[in-house]
Design an enzyme around this catalytic site. Structure first.
Site, short mmCIF file in Angstrom:
data_model
loop_
_atom_site.label_atom_id
_atom_site.label_comp_id
_atom_site.label_asym_id
_atom_site.label_seq_id
_atom_site.Cartn_x
_atom_site.Cartn_y
_atom_site.Cartn_z
N GLY A 124 66.80 -70.38 23.04
CA GLY A 124 67.55 -69.34 22.31
C GLY A 124 67.42 -68.02 23.06
O GLY A 124 67.48 -66.94 22.47
N GLY A 130 69.83 -64.83 22.97
CA GLY A 130 70.04 -64.11 21.72
C GLY A 130 69.42 -62.73 21.73
O GLY A 130 68.88 -62.26 22.73
N GLN A 131 69.49 -62.09 20.55
CA GLN A 131 69.01 -60.70 20.43
C GLN A 131 67.52 -60.59 20.79
O GLN A 131 67.13 -59.72 21.56
CB GLN A 131 69.24 -60.22 18.98
N ASP A 147 69.16 -71.76 26.81
CA ASP A 147 70.08 -71.49 25.68
C ASP A 147 71.25 -72.46 25.80
O ASP A 147 71.53 -72.98 26.90
CB ASP A 147 70.58 -70.04 25.74
N ARG A 177 74.24 -71.56 25.55
CA ARG A 177 75.32 -70.84 26.25
C ARG A 177 74.91 -70.53 27.69
O ARG A 177 73.73 -70.30 27.96
CB ARG A 177 75.57 -69.47 25.59
N ASP A 220 70.54 -77.87 24.93
CA ASP A 220 70.76 -78.00 23.48
C ASP A 220 69.43 -78.36 22.85
O ASP A 220 68.89 -79.45 23.10
CB ASP A 220 71.81 -79.08 23.21
N TYR A 249 69.82 -69.72 4.73
CA TYR A 249 68.90 -69.30 5.79
C TYR A 249 67.46 -69.22 5.27
O TYR A 249 66.52 -69.75 5.89
CB TYR A 249 69.39 -67.95 6.30
N LYS A 264 64.13 -71.30 6.37
CA LYS A 264 62.92 -70.65 6.91
C LYS A 264 61.70 -71.02 6.06
O LYS A 264 60.61 -71.24 6.59
CB LYS A 264 63.09 -69.13 6.95
P1 NAD Z 1 70.56 -64.84 17.90
O1 NAD Z 1 71.61 -65.45 17.05
O2 NAD Z 1 70.83 -63.53 18.53
O3 NAD Z 1 70.12 -65.87 19.04
C1 NAD Z 1 69.99 -67.25 18.84
C2 NAD Z 1 70.29 -67.93 20.15
O4 NAD Z 1 70.15 -69.35 19.95
C3 NAD Z 1 71.71 -67.70 20.65
O5 NAD Z 1 71.69 -67.19 21.97
C4 NAD Z 1 72.35 -69.09 20.62
O6 NAD Z 1 73.27 -69.33 21.67
C5 NAD Z 1 71.13 -69.99 20.74
N1 NAD Z 1 71.39 -71.33 20.23
C6 NAD Z 1 72.14 -71.69 19.14
N2 NAD Z 1 72.17 -73.03 19.04
C7 NAD Z 1 71.43 -73.52 20.05
C8 NAD Z 1 71.10 -74.83 20.46
N3 NAD Z 1 71.55 -75.92 19.80
N4 NAD Z 1 70.31 -74.99 21.55
C9 NAD Z 1 69.87 -73.90 22.25
N5 NAD Z 1 70.16 -72.64 21.90
C10 NAD Z 1 70.94 -72.45 20.81
O7 NAD Z 1 69.23 -64.76 17.00
P2 NAD Z 1 68.01 -63.75 17.16
O8 NAD Z 1 68.32 -62.54 16.36
O9 NAD Z 1 67.61 -63.62 18.57
O10 NAD Z 1 66.90 -64.55 16.33
C11 NAD Z 1 66.02 -65.47 16.97
C12 NAD Z 1 65.13 -66.08 15.91
O11 NAD Z 1 64.44 -65.03 15.19
C13 NAD Z 1 65.86 -66.88 14.83
O12 NAD Z 1 65.05 -67.97 14.45
C14 NAD Z 1 65.98 -65.93 13.69
O13 NAD Z 1 66.06 -66.60 12.46
C15 NAD Z 1 64.68 -65.15 13.80
N6 NAD Z 1 64.77 -63.83 13.17
C16 NAD Z 1 65.56 -62.86 13.70
C17 NAD Z 1 65.62 -61.62 13.06
C18 NAD Z 1 66.48 -60.51 13.61
O14 NAD Z 1 66.56 -59.44 12.97
N7 NAD Z 1 67.11 -60.68 14.78
C19 NAD Z 1 64.88 -61.39 11.90
C20 NAD Z 1 64.12 -62.43 11.37
C21 NAD Z 1 64.04 -63.64 12.04
C1 AKB Z 2 69.19 -61.61 9.16
O1 AKB Z 2 69.65 -60.56 8.66
O2 AKB Z 2 69.66 -62.73 8.95
C2 AKB Z 2 67.96 -61.49 10.04
C3 AKB Z 2 66.73 -61.68 9.23
C4 AKB Z 2 66.17 -60.57 8.45
O3 AKB Z 2 66.18 -62.76 9.24
N1 AKB Z 2 68.00 -60.22 10.69
#
Ligand code: NAD
Ligand code: AKB
Length: 327
Positions: A9, A12-13, A35, A37, A53, A143, A147
């Site tokens: 992943g 991602g962010q 990832d 992508r 994947d 979601y 979790k």
């Molecule tokens: P994001 O959506 O920005 O990134 C997720 C990445 O996973 C993407 O780049 C996507 O292409 C990749 N992905 C999707 N399906 C896939 C697959 N089958 N195989 C491989 N890669 C795949 O999410 P994020 O914000 O970076 O969050 C990462 C983790 O942190 C998640 O588990 C999310 O629940 C958790 N989280 C994030 C936040 C937040 O504020 N960003 C808050 C709480 C928890």
């Molecule tokens: C979302 O808004 O889905 C995430 C989180 C708090 O898990 N940023």
């Protein structure tokens, strides 16, 4: 740390920033970014980047064998807003993506796993203010349900099989290096881009919606600190509460106006309002502070200043770049 790290992943962010931080610490070659992508982001291409994947168990296992991976950060998931639109896909990815890794840890293929949880594990019946580490947890979102189930599986694999899995309940994360994807807290990133570009923003949450938030730099530091803590000090194997700050859209608006007095903020709440309304206002993270010394560095004033400065800098740099291309 001995061995090699895999971040799934990675585009991602969080992944983009985590890969950068881990490579700064351990070197480009020892951190494999993966990832679904493809990417053209230079920070991800500074070391190995593979398309993978996470639901393809044999492909994940091959990568682990090939690169002699010892630690995995499993970040691939659908976030809250996207998960409401695609419940089946969210359950499949958020659950089986974790399950495959827990099984590979149990089989001795990986020695340490990081998997992020979220404040979304709490629900409308949880205490809203300074939500404790252990309390009523009845999440009402797809979601949040995924979790919460993931947390239970992490603890189960630790207790039953001795798997060294570590987790944080991240609040909404705010950063300028990478774009958020499909979350409810994403407004708190979008608002800064819109402030810089248009001096205005229309928010999809109402003015008084208080949520726990954190600057991305703090979240990345927390993640690495937790992973480096001796196993005996990691007493919670479901997931640690983690707090940075709490604010409402109106409070960020006021903070932005200290830098841009004309900034205009409007509100058109949509379906994400009910997700936000089911989550805590603030989080008690004393267990993380006590067990491994967690302490956030950013408050709202510092976060706002940093976001505005860095986004303006990025915009200026891309303007200069496009000027060069156009010449
Ligand atoms: P994001 O959506 O920005 O990134 C997720 C990445 O996973 C993407 O780049 C996507 O292409 C990749 N992905 C999707 N399906 C896939 C697959 N089958 N195989 C491989 N890669 C795949 O999410 P994020 O914000 O970076 O969050 C990462 C983790 O942190 C998640 O588990 C999310 O629940 C958790 N989280 C994030 C936040 C937040 O504020 N960003 C808050 C709480 C928890
Ligand atoms: C979302 O808004 O889905 C995430 C989180 C708090 O898990 N940023």
């Amino acid at each position: 740390m001995q061995g090699t790290i895999l971040v799934i992943g990675a585009s991602g962010q969080i992944g983009t920033e985590l890969v950068t931080a881990l490579r700064q610490k351990w070197g480009d070659k020892r951190v494999i970014a993966a990832d679904l992508r493809p990417t053209d982001q230079p920070e991800l291409l500074s070391g190995p980047y593979i398309q993978l994947d996470t639901l393809d168990r044999s492909a994940v296992e091959s990568v682990i064998d090939h690169y002699q991976i010892t630690e995995v950060y499993q970040l691939a998931a659908l976030l809250s807003a996207t998960a409401e639109r695609h419940p089946e896909k969210a359950w499949d990815l958020n659950m089986n993506g974790l399950f495959i890794l827990l099984e590979l840890c149990r089989a001795g293929k990986v020695s340490k796993l990081f998997w992020p949880s979220s404040i979304a594990v709490f629900g409308p019946t949880s205490p809203r203010l300074l939500t404790p580490q252990r309390t009523i947890m009845e999440p009402t979102s797809v979601y949040g349900i995924s979790k919460q189930a993931g947390e239970r599986w992490c603890e189960y694999y630790h207790l039953k099989h001795g798997v060294d899995v570590r987790s944080l309940r991240y609040p909404g994360l705010i950063g300028y290096r990478s774009a958020p994807g499909g979350g409810t807290t994403d407004y708190a990133v979008d608002i800064f881009y819109s402030a810089v570009e248009n001096d205005s923003y229309t928010c999809f949450l109402s003015a008084g919606t208080m949520l726990p938030m954190m600057m991305m730099e703090d979240a990345i530091r927390a993640t690495i600190e937790l992973m480096e803590t001796p196993a005996s000090s990691v007493k919670i194997r479901s997931s640690y509460n983690l707090a940075g700050m709490s604010f409402t859209p109106e409070m960020i608006g006021q903070e932005i106006r200290k830098h841009q007095p004309g900034f205009r903020l409007d509100y058109v709440p949509d379906f994400r309002q009910s997700l936000a309304d089911s989550w805590p206002d603030s989080i008690d993270d004393s267990a993380a502070r006590d067990d491994w010394g967690w302490k956030p560095e950013y408050d709202l004033a510092r976060l706002t200043e940093k976001m505005l400065v860095e986004i303006r800098r990025k915009k200026q740099a891309s303007g200069e770049t496009s000027g060069l291309h156009g010449a």
